[in-house]
Design a protein around this motif. Structure first.
Motif, PDB file in Angstrom:
ATOM      1  N   TYR A   1      10.393  58.881   5.257  1.00  0.00           N
ATOM      2  CA  TYR A   1      11.214  57.848   5.404  1.00  0.00           C
ATOM      3  C   TYR A   1      10.613  56.558   4.909  1.00  0.00           C
ATOM      4  O   TYR A   1       9.560  56.300   4.593  1.00  0.00           O
ATOM      5  N   LEU A   2      11.772  55.807   4.457  1.00  0.00           N
ATOM      6  CA  LEU A   2      11.505  54.403   3.668  1.00  0.00           C
ATOM      7  C   LEU A   2      10.880  53.538   4.792  1.00  0.00           C
ATOM      8  O   LEU A   2      10.095  52.759   4.474  1.00  0.00           O
ATOM      9  N   ARG A   3      11.399  53.698   5.777  1.00  0.00           N
ATOM     10  CA  ARG A   3      10.608  53.082   7.161  1.00  0.00           C
ATOM     11  C   ARG A   3      11.041  53.740   8.316  1.00  0.00           C
ATOM     12  O   ARG A   3      11.849  54.648   8.451  1.00  0.00           O
ATOM     13  N   GLN A   4      10.218  53.530   9.198  1.00  0.00           N
ATOM     14  CA  GLN A   4      10.449  54.262  10.533  1.00  0.00           C
ATOM     15  C   GLN A   4      11.574  54.121  11.255  1.00  0.00           C
ATOM     16  O   GLN A   4      12.152  53.056  11.034  1.00  0.00           O
ATOM     17  N   PRO A   5      12.067  55.150  11.902  1.00  0.00           N
ATOM     18  CA  PRO A   5      13.428  55.143  12.404  1.00  0.00           C
ATOM     19  C   PRO A   5      13.230  54.077  13.783  1.00  0.00           C
ATOM     20  O   PRO A   5      12.379  53.824  14.375  1.00  0.00           O
ATOM     21  N   PHE A   6      14.389  53.075  13.808  1.00  0.00           N
ATOM     22  CA  PHE A   6      14.507  52.369  14.669  1.00  0.00           C
ATOM     23  C   PHE A   6      15.810  52.186  15.375  1.00  0.00           C
ATOM     24  O   PHE A   6      16.756  52.694  14.943  1.00  0.00           O
ATOM     25  N   LYS A   7      15.939  51.449  16.523  1.00  0.00           N
ATOM     26  CA  LYS A   7      17.119  51.396  17.196  1.00  0.00           C
ATOM     27  C   LYS A   7      17.452  49.860  16.860  1.00  0.00           C
ATOM     28  O   LYS A   7      16.672  48.924  17.030  1.00  0.00           O
ATOM     29  N   PRO A   8      18.670  49.598  16.776  1.00  0.00           N
ATOM     30  CA  PRO A   8      19.208  48.251  16.576  1.00  0.00           C
ATOM     31  C   PRO A   8      18.971  47.209  17.564  1.00  0.00           C
ATOM     32  O   PRO A   8      18.809  47.781  18.710  1.00  0.00           O
ATOM     33  N   GLU A   9      18.670  46.217  17.397  1.00  0.00           N
ATOM     34  CA  GLU A   9      18.129  44.930  18.436  1.00  0.00           C
ATOM     35  C   GLU A   9      19.350  44.695  19.155  1.00  0.00           C
ATOM     36  O   GLU A   9      19.228  44.463  20.374  1.00  0.00           O
ATOM     37  N   GLN A  10      20.687  44.838  18.899  1.00  0.00           N
ATOM     38  CA  GLN A  10      21.877  44.549  19.581  1.00  0.00           C
ATOM     39  C   GLN A  10      22.412  45.855  19.827  1.00  0.00           C
ATOM     40  O   GLN A  10      22.828  46.624  18.981  1.00  0.00           O
ATOM     41  N   ARG A  11      22.747  45.958  21.298  1.00  0.00           N
ATOM     42  CA  ARG A  11      23.535  47.003  21.622  1.00  0.00           C
ATOM     43  C   ARG A  11      24.981  46.694  21.561  1.00  0.00           C
ATOM     44  O   ARG A  11      25.466  45.739  21.940  1.00  0.00           O
ATOM     45  N   THR A  12      25.857  47.657  21.347  1.00  0.00           N
ATOM     46  CA  THR A  12      27.200  47.422  21.051  1.00  0.00           C
ATOM     47  C   THR A  12      27.872  48.924  21.914  1.00  0.00           C
ATOM     48  O   THR A  12      27.191  49.852  21.889  1.00  0.00           O
ATOM     49  N   THR A  13      29.150  48.789  22.200  1.00  0.00           N
ATOM     50  CA  THR A  13      29.932  50.046  22.996  1.00  0.00           C
ATOM     51  C   THR A  13      30.113  50.782  21.761  1.00  0.00           C
ATOM     52  O   THR A  13      30.409  51.965  22.351  1.00  0.00           O
ATOM     53  N   ARG A  14      30.244  50.365  20.381  1.00  0.00           N
ATOM     54  CA  ARG A  14      30.644  51.448  19.768  1.00  0.00           C
ATOM     55  C   ARG A  14      29.534  52.151  18.790  1.00  0.00           C
ATOM     56  O   ARG A  14      29.773  52.942  18.264  1.00  0.00           O
ATOM     57  N   PHE A  15      28.410  51.531  18.930  1.00  0.00           N
ATOM     58  CA  PHE A  15      27.329  51.793  18.093  1.00  0.00           C
ATOM     59  C   PHE A  15      27.343  51.606  16.553  1.00  0.00           C
ATOM     60  O   PHE A  15      26.551  50.986  15.901  1.00  0.00           O
ATOM     61  N   TYR A  16      28.180  52.354  15.756  1.00  0.00           N
ATOM     62  CA  TYR A  16      28.535  52.124  14.551  1.00  0.00           C
ATOM     63  C   TYR A  16      28.701  50.624  14.153  1.00  0.00           C
ATOM     64  O   TYR A  16      29.808  50.160  14.678  1.00  0.00           O
ATOM     65  N   PRO A  17      28.319  50.230  12.828  1.00  0.00           N
ATOM     66  CA  PRO A  17      28.722  48.911  12.500  1.00  0.00           C
ATOM     67  C   PRO A  17      29.839  48.934  11.458  1.00  0.00           C
ATOM     68  O   PRO A  17      30.299  48.022  10.848  1.00  0.00           O
ATOM     69  N   PHE A  18      30.253  50.275  11.247  1.00  0.00           N
ATOM     70  CA  PHE A  18      31.166  50.679  10.128  1.00  0.00           C
ATOM     71  C   PHE A  18      32.818  50.435  10.801  1.00  0.00           C
ATOM     72  O   PHE A  18      32.963  50.957  11.808  1.00  0.00           O
TER      73      PHE A  18
END
Length: 673
Positions: free
Chosen positions: A341-358
């Motif tokens: 991994y280029l960086r270790q897997p992480f969870k987004p700091e902000q939770r949203t109901t849809r998860f995806y930012p796309f």
């Protein structure tokens, strides 16, 4: 006291612990390499699964860029690209207006605070979109959706902090004080009278506070970017991309220069040396060369793989995949050819109901198909027919050149050459050997041009039916139209592109809710940030769970506010409603006992709305509306300003003698624009 045997045992145990730790790290490394290899394989298989769709992207772009079938047609009219530009201005001309209303479940006890919060949130969303340059990302998204069938954009919260040097010095001093107290307590014998526990607790609290404040926020806002359709990969398990929010994972591809990638991911700088090298594909020439037949999936890519060992080149790039795994809630960062991994897997700091930012937008969805169909694909045969007709017309005109023949047995070729090269009004002497001129010189017949054979009116009408672009918008007017005919065409265009506008509004509404959820999260905006955007009277609440937002407000956008307004149609409708609204405002105000000031405010808003519907944003309606004079000392006070003067029902007393005369309340003459 420990003996030599005990020291030996401790040394052996230390070696065993060190060896066990090394084995654990080796096992973790092997597990990570296996996971990275598995994910890269899954991405590659998914890319192969959608290969035909990317072929379509490449082919559609050539039609929009006037490069389709360059080896077949001499004349290629950029109809598709022109239609895309016209529809983009109608669908997305500006950032949409946000609408935040109170939720139905809001109780009367918190309704006032919820209304203030809704007003603040509405302003904050608009400011975040303006700061994040939403239009710069949404405009190419709409163009992509119209040209290749689907457009993508990404909205992610970016939070950047920096160290405060003054607080860092304070932290160092507090740490020294704590170390001194710890050393003193270790040196003192048990049962001493003095106790530094209270001082130590106070220092620890001050240290914690200083460490929390040491990281000052440099940037804290929403970043919005356009993503090419080729750089998004949705899991093959998703049967239709219209339901991409339910996909188990979505990956975004990014190409970065090797040196930039090493600076961005310093922990994986050494590993990036083994990454696959990519180089930018040179742009196509403007003469239309380079596309005559079937398109390959690789033609849709802006980068191509380079030779092995070329990663040291200054122009070499690495292919980075940012994979959002909805099943685990983690974000993975991979690079093709890199085993870790280029960086270790992480969870987004902000939770949203849809998860995806796309966020994606498409015009045409066909039942049972994974990918949407583009307007270019639907009209491809008509576009070819148009180019074929224009090419044949050009060929016919090039062959239909007037020619004149002469009798070589009667007329000398030199005389014919002199006649050919003669200038205007020149006298040319010819030896016709006694023959009449019409017997020596004669016109050569050629195929006459029949304009009906090359009429493209039918093709343009069918293209208009598919694209929804009326003739007056895409070409010069051939036949003058009356105002009624032009209005019918305008309404036809609005109705034809209505389905596209509705789907775009739905996507932007989802983006508005997503923006609100990011902003109110604990790691989103603080009260100071919200007050800086919405003013000192802002009301702001940070919610730990994004689901709590729907219990207070409903976030949406005003339908059609992002597109180019149909000004003529809106003015016509408003001219009918305005007199009725004016009369209703006065009658309702009289029946409710409203003050003349309240009625004047309502009529003022009607005047403001009338100017707004004119479409000229440079006009300030408040500069033409007289305002109430300031309250002079000694004049009677407004009953609403003194609770003692209020009635038993909480309303100001009504004086029948002070009621306005209905005959005197004639609506002012506000002429509809």
């Amino acid at each position: 006291m420990t003996g030599p045997g005990d020291q030996l045992v401790e040394a052996i145990e230390a070696d065993e612990l060190e060896q066990a730790e090394a084995e654990r790290r080796a096992a973790a490394t092997l597990e990570e390499e296996g996971a990275v290899k598995s994910w890269l394989k899954r991405i590659e298989e998914a890319r192969e699964f959608d290969k035909d769709a990317r072929k379509g992207y490449a082919k559609d772009r050539t039609y929009c860029q006037e490069r389709a079938n360059a080896d077949v047609y001499d004349v290629r009219v950029p109809i598709a690209g022109t239609y895309v530009g016209i529809l983009t201005t109608f669908l997305y001309a500006r950032d949409p207006d946000t609408s935040v209303d109170l939720a139905e479940a809001v109780s009367a006890r918190v309704k006032a605070d919820a209304k203030a919060f809704a007003t603040t949130l509405e302003i904050v969303i608009g400011r975040l979109w303006k700061k994040g340059k939403l239009k710069a990302a949404a405009d190419p998204l709409v163009r992509s959706g119209l040209s290749v069938g689907i457009g993508w954009m990404k909205g992610a919260w970016h939070r950047e902090t920096g160290n405060n040097p003054a607080l860092q010095q304070e932290i160092a001093g507090l740490q020294s004080s704590l170390a001194a107290i710890s050393q003193l307590q270790a040196d003192l014998a048990e049962g001493i009278v003095g106790d530094d526990s209270a001082q130590r607790a106070e220092l620890e609290q001050r240290l914690q506070q200083a460490e929390d404040e040491a990281q000052r926020i440099i940037f804290n806002a929403l970043c919005i970017d356009f993503v090419r359709a080729d750089d998004i990969q949705v899991a093959p398990e998703c049967a239709c991309l219209q339901n991409y929010v339910d996909s188990p994972w979505i990956a975004q591809r990014l190409f970065m220069l090797v040196e930039k990638a090493k600076a961005t991911y310093p922990d994986a700088a050494e590993l990036l040396a083994s990454a696959t090298a990519y180089f930018r594909v040179p742009g196509k020439t403007a003469d239309g060369a380079g596309f005559g037949g079937a398109a390959g999936a690789e033609q849709a890519d802006a980068f191509t793989k380079g030779p092995a060992g070329a990663t040291d080149s200054s122009k070499a790039c690495v292919c980075v995949w940012e994979l959002w795994n909805k099943e685990t809630g983690h974000v993975l960062t991979l690079a093709e050819g890199c085993p870790r991994y280029l960086r270790q897997p992480f969870k987004p700091e902000q939770r949203t109901t849809r998860f995806y930012p796309f966020f994606s937008w498409a015009v045409i969805w066909n039942d049972g198909e994974r990918h949407p169909q583009s307007l270019v694909d639907r009209s491809r045969s008509l576009l070819d027919e148009y180019n074929r007709t224009r090419t044949n017309f050009r060929t016919h005109r090039s062959r239909a050149i007037p020619k004149t023949g002469f009798d070589r047995g009667t007329m000398d070729p030199l005389d014919a050459k002199r006649l050919e090269d003669a200038s205007s009004n020149e006298m040319v002497g010819l030896d016709l050997q006694g023959q009449r001129p019409d017997q020596v010189l004669f016109p050569i017949s050629y195929n006459q041009i029949d304009p009906a054979l090359y009429d493209t009116q039918v093709i343009r009408a069918e293209l208009e039916m598919i694209w929804g672009v009326q003739e007056a918008l895409s070409s010069s007017i051939q036949v003058a139209k009356t105002a009624t005919e032009a209005d019918i065409q305008q309404q036809g265009t609005e109705s034809r592109i209505g389905y596209a506008r509705d789907s775009l509004d739905e996507m932007l509404s989802d983006f508005a809710r997503y923006t609100a959820e990011l902003a109110i999260s604990p790691n989103g905006l603080s009260f100071e940030d919200a007050a800086g955007m919405a003013g000192d009277d802002a009301f702001w609440v940070n919610m730990p769970e994004p689901e709590l937002l729907d219990s207070m407000v409903q976030v949406d956008i005003r339908a059609g506010s992002s597109g180019k307004p149909a000004t003529a149609l809106r003015q016509q409708q408003w001219s009918i409603l305005l007199p009725q609204l004016q009369q209703a405002a006065i009658q309702i105000g009289q029946m409710r006992g409203a003050s003349p000031l309240d009625i004047a405010n309502c009529i003022e808003q009607l005047a403001v709305e009338t100017v707004k519907r004119a479409g000229d944003t440079s006009i300030d309606p408040y500069s033409f509306i007289p305002q109430a004079p300031p309250q002079m000392p000694g004049l009677p006070m407004d009953p609403a300003a003194d609770p003692a003067l209020m009635g038993a029902d909480g309303q100001p007393p009504i004086d029948p003698n002070a009621m306005p005369d209905p005959a005197a309340m004639t609506p002012p003459a506000i002429t509809p624009v």
